[in-house]
Write a protein that holds these residues in place. Structure first.
Motif, short mmCIF file in Angstrom:
data_model
loop_
_atom_site.label_atom_id
_atom_site.label_comp_id
_atom_site.label_asym_id
_atom_site.label_seq_id
_atom_site.Cartn_x
_atom_site.Cartn_y
_atom_site.Cartn_z
N LEU A 13 1.07 35.56 14.57
CA LEU A 13 0.89 34.16 14.19
C LEU A 13 1.66 33.24 15.14
N MET A 14 2.88 33.61 15.49
CA MET A 14 3.66 32.77 16.40
C MET A 14 3.04 32.72 17.79
N LYS A 15 2.46 33.82 18.24
CA LYS A 15 1.76 33.82 19.53
C LYS A 15 0.56 32.89 19.48
N ASP A 16 -0.22 32.99 18.39
CA ASP A 16 -1.36 32.08 18.23
C ASP A 16 -0.86 30.63 18.19
N GLY A 17 0.22 30.40 17.45
CA GLY A 17 0.75 29.05 17.33
C GLY A 17 1.18 28.47 18.66
N GLU A 18 1.82 29.28 19.50
CA GLU A 18 2.23 28.79 20.81
C GLU A 18 1.03 28.43 21.68
N SER A 19 -0.04 29.20 21.57
CA SER A 19 -1.26 28.87 22.31
C SER A 19 -1.86 27.55 21.83
N LEU A 20 -1.82 27.34 20.51
CA LEU A 20 -2.34 26.08 19.95
C LEU A 20 -1.48 24.90 20.38
N LEU A 21 -0.16 25.09 20.41
CA LEU A 21 0.72 24.01 20.87
C LEU A 21 0.40 23.63 22.31
N GLU A 22 0.14 24.62 23.15
CA GLU A 22 -0.24 24.33 24.54
C GLU A 22 -1.53 23.52 24.60
N ASP A 23 -2.50 23.89 23.76
CA ASP A 23 -3.78 23.17 23.76
C ASP A 23 -3.62 21.75 23.24
N ILE A 24 -2.72 21.56 22.28
CA ILE A 24 -2.44 20.21 21.79
C ILE A 24 -1.78 19.38 22.88
N GLN A 25 -0.83 19.99 23.58
CA GLN A 25 -0.11 19.27 24.63
C GLN A 25 -1.04 18.85 25.77
N THR A 26 -2.04 19.67 26.07
CA THR A 26 -2.97 19.35 27.16
C THR A 26 -4.15 18.51 26.71
N GLY A 27 -4.23 18.20 25.40
CA GLY A 27 -5.29 17.34 24.90
C GLY A 27 -6.56 18.05 24.48
N LEU A 28 -6.57 19.38 24.53
CA LEU A 28 -7.75 20.11 24.09
C LEU A 28 -7.92 20.06 22.58
N ILE A 29 -6.83 19.88 21.88
CA ILE A 29 -6.83 19.66 20.44
C ILE A 29 -6.14 18.32 20.19
N VAL A 30 -6.76 17.47 19.38
CA VAL A 30 -6.26 16.11 19.17
C VAL A 30 -5.50 16.03 17.85
N VAL A 31 -4.29 15.47 17.90
CA VAL A 31 -3.45 15.30 16.72
C VAL A 31 -2.90 13.87 16.73
N ASP A 32 -2.92 13.22 15.57
CA ASP A 32 -2.37 11.86 15.48
C ASP A 32 -0.85 11.89 15.64
N ASP A 33 -0.31 10.85 16.25
CA ASP A 33 1.14 10.72 16.34
C ASP A 33 1.73 10.49 14.95
#
Length: 316
Positions: free
Chosen positions: A267-287
């Protein structure tokens, strides 16, 4: 770094405001690390448990499941190389949490931050991000299948994006979702009333309530899936061997209580990949909306009343 005292917000009793008090930090177990919190995320689970106390917390418990900060000490069994790492985490409701200057967590239950991700932004992510990820993971792959998402808060805005990445056709049931945001998220259709739903779905992911999820079971096709994020369906809705749907429930607390090391590592490995995608804008999250640490109770009220993602500047 030697730390002995901890500035923290504490639980009093159900329905009462939190109170601030300095306490003594416990010694670290061999598999634990000490995190100096820079920011603490507020989630609905936090103010719900403070209001209702379903776990019978002792007076003095420190709430808060989400936080982000820097590792400042390690237990005897953990490599000291972790010291200085910038991380975010999801803490168990059974242990003292993130509404404090420092939090003790298991070393294998943290995610390293991508470069240039702020602590304030990171603290808003673990609970909704990992909940949405687990909700979608309940579904067997079925590209092109129609999935209905009910309720459009922080969790399901991520759920929609994870479903789209898995090639599902996503519909939404929401009274508040704007058409422009739905289009940006890639949602095919938005319905305001369940009575208007025109078709049967492969799956429904509900983040409203057990009652709402129960009503939506009738919208599932044979062998469909109902995924409950807010409250479980206690009894099967259909007679046996009729619609033959699968019932799922999602709670990160399950992994805290029953997950093994391999499950946490995955789960933590998956989470780190998702964090990377959020940081690069591939996944959008409100501030998130940011509050100073001193306004803890005001921040909790804001989270409850507005449903906006809310974060404390713990280090401020």
């Amino acid at each position: 770094m030697t730390v002995t005292t901890n500035k923290a917000w504490h639980f009093d009793r159900a329905g009462r405001a939190l109170y601030q008090e300095d306490t003594t930090l416990p010694d670290l177990a061999s598999d634990e690390i000490l995190i100096k919190n820079k920011a603490s995320g507020i989630n609905p689970v936090d103010w719900k448990f403070i209001e209702d106390d379903p776990l019978n917390w002792p007076k003095g418990r420190i709430p808060g499941v989400d936080g982000a900060g820097e590792v400042v000490a390690t237990g005897a069994g953990i490599d000291e190389a972790m010291i200085g790492q910038q991380i975010t985490y999801h803490q168990s409701l059974q242990h003292d949490g993130s509404f404090a200057a420092f939090t003790v967590v298991k070393a294998n239950r943290v995610m390293q931050l991508p470069n240039n991700m702020s602590f304030e932004f990171a603290a808003a992510l673990p609970c909704p991000m990992l909940t949405a990820w687990q909700a979608v993971s309940k579904l067997p792959p079925s590209p092109g299948a129609k999935v209905l998402v009910a309720g459009m808060g922080a969790v399901n805005k991520l759920t929609v994006q994870f479903l789209k990445r898995a090639d599902y056709e996503v519909h939404a049931l929401s009274g508040s979702l704007e058409e422009s945001e739905a289009n940006a998220l890639g949602i095919t259709s938005v319905f305001r009333d369940a009575e208007d739903l025109p078709q049967q779905y492969f799956a429904v992911i509900d983040a409203v309530s057990a009652d709402n999820a129960t009503k939506l079971v009738s919208r599932l096709q044979a062998n469909g899936h109902i995924v409950c994020i807010q409250g479980r369906i206690e009894k099967p809705v259909d007679p046996a061997f009729t619609r033959t749907i699968s019932y799922h429930e999602v709670a990160l607390g399950a992994l805290h209580q029953y997950g093994d090391e391999a499950a946490w590592t995955a789960l933590m490995k998956d989470g780190e990949s998702l964090l990377e995608d959020i940081q690069t804008g591939l996944i959008v999250v409100d501030d998130p909306v940011l509050f100073p640490f001193s306004e803890m109770n005001h921040a909790l009220s804001h989270s409850k009343q507005t449903k906006e993602k809310t974060v404390l500047d713990t280090d401020g």
